[in-house]
Motif scaffolding. Structure first.
Motif, PDB file in Angstrom:
ATOM      1  N   PHE A   1     -17.089  -0.477   0.246  1.00  0.00           N
ATOM      2  CA  PHE A   1     -18.442  -0.932  -0.055  1.00  0.00           C
ATOM      3  C   PHE A   1     -18.446  -2.242  -0.821  1.00  0.00           C
ATOM      4  CE2 PHE A   1     -20.365   2.712   1.684  1.00  0.00           C
ATOM      5  CZ  PHE A   1     -19.553   3.786   1.392  1.00  0.00           C
ATOM      6  N   ASN A   2     -17.269  -2.841  -0.963  1.00  0.00           N
ATOM      7  CA  ASN A   2     -17.161  -4.141  -1.615  1.00  0.00           C
ATOM      8  C   ASN A   2     -17.804  -4.203  -2.989  1.00  0.00           C
ATOM      9  OD1 ASN A   2     -15.748  -6.154   0.176  1.00  0.00           O
ATOM     10  ND2 ASN A   2     -17.131  -5.136   1.593  1.00  0.00           N
ATOM     11  N   LEU A   3     -17.550  -3.157  -3.776  1.00  0.00           N
ATOM     12  CA  LEU A   3     -18.014  -3.184  -5.156  1.00  0.00           C
ATOM     13  C   LEU A   3     -17.021  -3.998  -5.978  1.00  0.00           C
ATOM     14  CD1 LEU A   3     -18.884   0.584  -5.650  1.00  0.00           C
ATOM     15  CD2 LEU A   3     -20.365  -1.259  -4.885  1.00  0.00           C
TER      16      LEU A   3
ATOM     17  N   LYS B   1       0.840  -1.198   0.000  1.00  0.00           N
ATOM     18  CA  LYS B   1       0.000   0.000   0.000  1.00  0.00           C
ATOM     19  C   LYS B   1       0.876   1.250   0.000  1.00  0.00           C
ATOM     20  CE  LYS B   1      -3.666   2.470   2.331  1.00  0.00           C
ATOM     21  NZ  LYS B   1      -4.480   2.728   3.475  1.00  0.00           N
TER      22      LYS B   1
ATOM     23  N   THR C   1     -17.494  -1.887 -11.208  1.00  0.00           N
ATOM     24  CA  THR C   1     -18.432  -0.901 -10.663  1.00  0.00           C
ATOM     25  C   THR C   1     -17.680   0.244  -9.992  1.00  0.00           C
ATOM     26  OG1 THR C   1     -19.797  -2.807 -10.163  1.00  0.00           O
ATOM     27  CG2 THR C   1     -20.574  -0.696  -9.363  1.00  0.00           C
TER      28      THR C   1
ATOM     29  N   MET D   1     -20.875  13.089  -5.640  1.00  0.00           N
ATOM     30  CA  MET D   1     -21.282  13.879  -6.801  1.00  0.00           C
ATOM     31  C   MET D   1     -21.381  15.364  -6.449  1.00  0.00           C
ATOM     32  SD  MET D   1     -21.239  11.714  -9.106  1.00  0.00           S
ATOM     33  CE  MET D   1     -21.498  12.967 -10.325  1.00  0.00           C
TER      34      MET D   1
ATOM     35  N   ILE E   1     -22.323   8.027  -2.661  1.00  0.00           N
ATOM     36  CA  ILE E   1     -22.309   8.446  -4.059  1.00  0.00           C
ATOM     37  C   ILE E   1     -22.896   9.846  -4.198  1.00  0.00           C
ATOM     38  CG2 ILE E   1     -23.243   7.981  -6.349  1.00  0.00           C
ATOM     39  CD1 ILE E   1     -22.817   5.090  -5.932  1.00  0.00           C
ATOM     40  N   LEU E   2     -23.982  10.111  -3.458  1.00  0.00           N
ATOM     41  CA  LEU E   2     -24.582  11.445  -3.509  1.00  0.00           C
ATOM     42  C   LEU E   2     -23.587  12.495  -3.024  1.00  0.00           C
ATOM     43  CD1 LEU E   2     -27.142  13.193  -3.902  1.00  0.00           C
ATOM     44  CD2 LEU E   2     -27.678  12.779  -1.508  1.00  0.00           C
TER      45      LEU E   2
ATOM     46  N   TYR F   1     -14.126   0.333  -3.827  1.00  0.00           N
ATOM     47  CA  TYR F   1     -13.885  -1.101  -3.932  1.00  0.00           C
ATOM     48  C   TYR F   1     -13.736  -1.729  -2.551  1.00  0.00           C
ATOM     49  CZ  TYR F   1     -11.377  -5.360  -5.421  1.00  0.00           C
ATOM     50  OH  TYR F   1     -10.974  -6.640  -5.632  1.00  0.00           O
ATOM     51  N   ASP F   2     -12.928  -1.075  -1.684  1.00  0.00           N
ATOM     52  CA  ASP F   2     -12.672  -1.661  -0.375  1.00  0.00           C
ATOM     53  C   ASP F   2     -13.820  -1.461   0.595  1.00  0.00           C
ATOM     54  OD1 ASP F   2      -9.149  -0.761  -0.494  1.00  0.00           O
ATOM     55  OD2 ASP F   2     -10.173  -2.618  -1.042  1.00  0.00           O
TER      56      ASP F   2
ATOM     57  N   ILE G   1     -16.628   2.602 -12.535  1.00  0.00           N
ATOM     58  CA  ILE G   1     -17.706   3.470 -13.041  1.00  0.00           C
ATOM     59  C   ILE G   1     -17.936   4.625 -12.075  1.00  0.00           C
ATOM     60  CG2 ILE G   1     -20.158   3.603 -13.580  1.00  0.00           C
ATOM     61  CD1 ILE G   1     -20.038   0.758 -14.556  1.00  0.00           C
TER      62      ILE G   1
ATOM     63  N   LEU H   1     -23.825   3.201   0.779  1.00  0.00           N
ATOM     64  CA  LEU H   1     -23.382   3.472  -0.591  1.00  0.00           C
ATOM     65  C   LEU H   1     -24.148   4.593  -1.281  1.00  0.00           C
ATOM     66  CD1 LEU H   1     -21.429   2.623  -2.833  1.00  0.00           C
ATOM     67  CD2 LEU H   1     -23.123   0.971  -3.581  1.00  0.00           C
ATOM     68  N   PRO H   2     -25.490   4.638  -1.230  1.00  0.00           N
ATOM     69  CA  PRO H   2     -26.198   5.712  -1.929  1.00  0.00           C
ATOM     70  C   PRO H   2     -25.807   7.095  -1.399  1.00  0.00           C
ATOM     71  CG  PRO H   2     -27.732   4.002  -1.281  1.00  0.00           C
ATOM     72  CD  PRO H   2     -26.445   3.684  -0.610  1.00  0.00           C
TER      73      PRO H   2
END
Lengths: 212, 541
Positions: free
Chosen positions: B319-321, B106, B325, B392, B388-389, B316-317, B328, B384-385
Motif C-alpha cells: 500500500f506504499n505507506l 529477501k 505509518t 484487526m 486494516i479492518l 509498506y510494500d 503504526i 487499505l481500509p
C-alpha cells in the motif's frame, strides 16, 4: 468498546492516508523525456575491481542540458540521485524499479538538488562525497529535471539504457564501533555473573536452612 | 476433630494426614505439622492478601494489586515475557536500515525471521522441565539473563550469517512464555485460570506490537545525538538488553516460586518432593491431547508470530505507506493483544461455567477458525481500509484463540503441567517457523497470497480440537463417560501416578487438583453433590 474505538481510529488513519496521495498516481517514468540531461559521474578512484568506500570516496558529477532537450523551458529544479544498478536489485523487492514514479524505489538516495539557471549553457560540475548511510552495492547517477509544480519532466543518467556501463561499486561502512563492542561485552558479562551469583547464594541459603 | 468446612470445590479431608508419619507434604498441600489437624487448608486471611483455595492458589484476580505472592508473580511474569517479545522482534521495524547495512536479500531476511522463532522451540521445551524442577523464578531469570548477551551482540553483526545467528540466539528468550504461564498456573485457581493466563499471555505478547513503535523511536533519538544510521540501530538494541537484565534481577529479588515459598527452600525442608524428569516427560508425551494443542497453538500463536515479522513490510510494500505509518499499523496488530487474549481466556472461563470443558473446546474452535477466516480476507483485500479492518478482526480472533487454548491446557495434566506448557508453547514457534518458511521466504508466493494460504492452513489445522476428549468432561461432540470410575476427575489425574507412587502418597497434589477441577463440569458441578471417592481421604472418620 475498545474494539469500536480501534476500528474508528484505523478508519480515520486510512482516510488520511488516502487523501495524501492525490494526483501523483498516474505519472509514469516512460513519459519523461530521455537524455535531456547529459550527466557523467567519475569516482575519485577508478580501475578494475575498485570499490569505493562510503564516507570517504567522492564522485565528481558533471552535467549539462542536452541539445536535444525540448522541455527545457519547464525546468525549474535539477535533482540528482544515486540509483541502484540491476545487480543490486536482485532478490530485493524494496529496491524494485516501477514505471509509476511515486512507486519507483530504484533511486532512493539524494545527491543534490539545486535550481536550474537557464542562462548557463555550459557543463557544470560538483563533487559529492558518498554519504555514510549508502549501502553496499553497484550504482549509477541519474538527474531529474523538475518543473514548477514539482513534477518530473525529463531525466538523464550516467549509464546506458540497459544500465550496464559506467557503473561503480560502493562498500558501506560497517557501523561497528569499538566502544560499542566493549560496552556490549561488559553488560553481557554482568548479566551472566549476576545470575550465577544469585543462584549460588540461594543454594547456600537453602543448605543453611536445611541444616537448621 | 476439626470441623470439615466444605467449600464449593469440595475440600479434601485432612483427618488422615500424618497418621503414618511417612506422608510427604507437597508444595500445594496443607501446611500443617503432622500431629496437628487444627490448621485449616483454606484459612486465607492468616497469610495471603487474596482468598485462596486448598492449594493456596488465589481465587480472585486483582490486576492493580502487587501483593505477595500471587499478584506479584503475575506482574513479574507478564512483564518479563513482554520484555522478551520486545527483544525478539526488535529487529523487525529496523529491517529497512539493517538490510542496507548488512546488504541482505529477501531470502536472508526471511531466513532470519524463521530463525528468530525457531530457537524458542527448543528453549520452550527445556523451560517446561526447568520450571518443574527448579521453579518458575529461575526459569524466567535464566531466560532473561542468559539471552541478554545475545541482544547486546547485535553490535558485532557484520553480515547475513551473523545476523541470522544472533536473531536465533535472541529467540531463545521466548521461553519466558512457558515460565510465565507456569507461574500463573500455580498461583491462580482453575476457575479463573483462563482469564489470568489470557491477561499474562496477552499483555506479554503486546511486546511484539510495542517494539514496532519503541525501536524506531529509540533509533531516531540515537541518531539525533549524531550517530550514523548504521551505528544507531546497533546501539538501539542496548535498550531491550538493559530491560532484560533489570527484569531478571527484579524477578529474582521480588518473586516467589510457589504460594508457600521458594522451591529450593520447600524442597530442602522436605515440603516438596522432587519429581523424576523421566516420568514428567513420559506423561506429557504420552498424552495425545498435548500434541493436538501443539498443532493448534502453532496456528494461533504461530500465525501471530509470523505476522509480527511480515506485516510491517507488507503494508509498506503493497500500500506504499511510509515506514512510520507501516510501523503504526504493525504495532496495532500486536497491541490488540491487550484485550484480545484476556478476552479469549475470559470467554473460555464463562463457557466453562455454563458448559464445562466442552464449552472451552467450542470457544477455542470458534475463535481460532474465525480468526483464520479473517486472515484469508486480509490477503485478498486490495484497498487499505479493508485490509486494516480485516487485520484487526483477524488479530482479535487469533489472539483470543491463544487465550482460550490456555484455558484448556492446565487441565490436560497436573503432573506434567510445566512440560505441557512448554510443548504447547514450542508448537507455537514451530508453526511460525513452518509458515514463514513455506509462505514468506521465497518468491513463490507474493506476501498477499502467502497470507491467504496461511489462513487456509490455519482453518484446516484447527479441526483437530474436535478430537480432544476428557472422559470426565466430554469433548466437542461426545458427552462425558458414564462409566463409574472413568467419569471421575480423580481417575484421570490419578492415572498419571503408578500404584507404588500412590501408596507413598505422592499423588496427593493431583488429587487436590482433581477436586478443584470439578468446576469443569459446568453447571452440573454446582447441581450435583459429588462425594469424595475412595481414592481420596474420607471426609469424616
Amino acid at each position: 468498546m475498545a474494539i469500536k474505538k480501534l476500528l474508528f481510529a484505523s478508519l480515520l488513519i486510512c482516510s488520511m492516508i488516502q487523501s495524501s496521495h492525490g494526483a501523483t498516481k498516474e505519472r509514469l517514468f516512460t513519459d519523461l523525456e530521455k537524455g535531456s540531461l547529459e550527466i557523467t559521474a567519475t569516482p575519485s578512484r577508478t580501475g578494475e575491481g575498485v570499490v569505493l568506500a562510503a564516507g570517504i570516496d567522492k564522485l565528481s558529477i558533471t552535467w549539462k542540458v542536452s541539445s536535444t532537450a525540448t522541455k527545457e523551458p519547464e525546468f525549474k529544479t535539477i535533482k540528482v540521485k544515486l540509483c541502484y544498478a540491476p545487480v543490486s536489485q536482485v532478490d530485493r523487492p524494496w529496491r524494485k524499479t516501477h514505471n509509476e514514479l511515486f512507486k519507483d524505489k530504484s533511486c532512493p538516495h539524494k545527491i543534490s538538488s539545486f535550481s536550474y539557471d537557464p542562462t548557463v549553457k555550459t557543463a557544470q560540475s560538483f563533487d559529492y562525497t558518498l554519504e555514510r548511510d549508502i549501502p553496499t552495492g553497484t550504482y549509477y547517477v541519474r538527474a531529474y529535471a523538475v518543473d514548477a509544480i514539482d513534477h518530473e519532466v525529463a531525466f538523464g543518467q550516467s549509464t546506458n539504457e540497459a544500465k550496464t556501463t559506467n557503473l561503480f561499486s560502493v562498500q558501506a561502512i560497517s557501523g561497528r564501533h569499538k566502544s560499542l563492542d566493549i560496552a556490549s561485552v561488559c553488560f553481557s558479562v554482568f548479566s551472566v555473573v549476576a545470575l550465577v551469583v544469585f543462584f549460588v547464594n540461594e543454594k547456600r541459603k537453602a543448605k543453611i536452612e536445611q541444616s537448621k | 476433630m476439626a470441623p470439615n468446612h466444605s467449600n464449593e470445590n469440595g475440600s479434601i479431608g485432612i483427618s488422615l494426614h500424618g497418621v503414618t508419619a511417612r506422608e510427604q507434604i507437597f508444595s500445594f498441600s496443607v501446611e500443617d505439622a503432622p500431629w496437628s489437624q487444627a490448621i485449616r487448608s483454606d484459612d486465607p486471611t492468616a497469610k495471603f492478601a487474596l482468598p485462596v483455595d486448598s492449594e493456596h492458589r488465589a481465587k480472585v484476580f486483582k490486576p492493580l494489586s502487587f501483593a505477595k505472592p500471587h499478584m506479584r508473580a503475575f506482574h513479574l511474569g507478564w512483564i518479563s515475557f513482554f520484555t522478551c517479545f520486545i527483544s525478539t522482534f526488535a529487529a523487525a521495524p529496523l529491517v529497512p536500515v539493517i538490510r542496507d547495512n548488512l546488504d541482505l536479500t529477501k531470502t536472508d531476511i526471511g531466513n532470519a525471521g524463521v530463525a528468530s522463532v525457531s530457537g524458542a522451540i527448543f528453549s520452550r521445551l527445556a523451560m517446561g522441565a526447568v520450571c518443574d524442577l527448579l521453579g518458575a523464578r529461575y526459569g524466567t531469570a535464566f531466560s532473561l539473563m542468559l539471552s541478554a548477551p545475545a541482544v547486546f551482540s547485535m553490535s558485532f553483526v557484520a553480515d547475513a550469517g551473523s545476523y541470522l545467528a544472533v536473531r536465533f540466539m535472541i529467540g531463545f528468550c521466548l521461553a519466558t512464555f512457558v515460565s510465565c504461564q507456569y507461574w500463573t498456573s500455580v498461583m491462580f485457581t482453575g476457575k479463573i485460570i483462563g482469564l489470568v493466563n489470557g491477561c499474562a499471555g496477552g499483555w506479554g505478547d503486546m511486546g511484539g506490537g510495542v517494539t514496532q513503535l519503541l525501536m524506531p523511536m529509540v533509533f531516531h533519538v540515537i541518531k539525533l545525538t549524531g550517530a550514523t544510521p548504521f551505528t544507531a540501530w546497533r546501539f538501539a538494541f542496548f535498550i531491550p538488553g538493559f530491560l532484560q537484565i533489570i527484569m531478571g534481577i527484579l524477578v529474582l529479588t521480588l518473586g516467589q516460586d510457589l504460594p508457600d515459598g521458594n522451591l529450593s527452600t520447600l524442597q530442602k525442608s522436605g515440603q516438596v518432593s522432587k519429581d523424576k524428569f523421566s516420568k514428567v516427560f513420559w506423561f506429557a508425551v504420552k498424552n495425545y491431547r498435548t500434541w493436538i494443542l501443539f498443532v493448534l497453538y502453532g496456528f494461533s500463536m504461530g500465525v501471530e508470530l509470523t505476522i509480527n515479522n511480515v506485516i510491517s513490510g507488507y503494508f509498506y510494500d503493497r500500500f506504499n505507506l511510509t515506514l512510520h505509518t507501516a510501523g503504526i499499523v504493525a504495532a496495532s496488530f500486536g497491541m490488540a493483544n491487550f484485550f484480545a487474549r484476556p478476552f479469549g481466556g475470559y470467554a473460555s472461563d464463562v463457557a466453562a461455567r455454563l458448559f464445562g470443558m466442552r464449552g472451552r473446546l467450542w470457544t477455542l474452535w470458534i475463535l481460532q477458525t474465525v480468526g483464520a477466516l479473517f486472515c484469508i480476507w486480509l490477503g485478498r483485500a486490495s484497498s487499505l481500509p479493508i485490509a486494516i479492518l480485516a487485520m484487526m478482526l483477524f488479530s482479535v480472533g487469533t489472539q483470543a484463540a491463544c487465550g482460550a487454548l490456555f484455558g484448556v491446557a492446565p487441565f490436560v495434566s497436573r503432573r506434567s503441567l510445566g512440560l505441557i506448557s512448554g510443548l504447547t508453547g514450542a508448537g507455537g514457534n514451530f508453526g511460525s517457523g513452518v509458515t514463514q518458511l513455506v509462505f514468506f521466504s521465497s518468491s513463490r508466493f507474493s506476501t498477499a497470497e502467502g497470507l491467504s494460504l496461511m489462513g487456509v492452513m490455519a482453518v484446516v489445522c484447527t479441526i483437530p480440537v474436535a478430537f480432544i476428549h476428557f472422559p470426565q468432561w466430554g469433548s466437542m461432540f461426545l458427552r462425558p463417560s458414564q462409566h463409574e470410575e472413568r467419569s471421575k476427575e480423580e481417575h484421570y489425574y490419578g492415572g498419571e501416578w503408578t500404584e507404588e507412587e500412590k501408596s507413598l502418597g505422592l499423588h496427593e497434589g493431583s488429587i487436590k487438583f482433581a477436586e478443584n477441577s470439578r468446576s469443569e463440569r459446568g453447571r452440573k458441578a454446582v447441581l450435583a453433590d459429588i462425594p469424595t471417592p475412595e481414592t481420596g481421604s474420607p471426609a469424616h472418620v
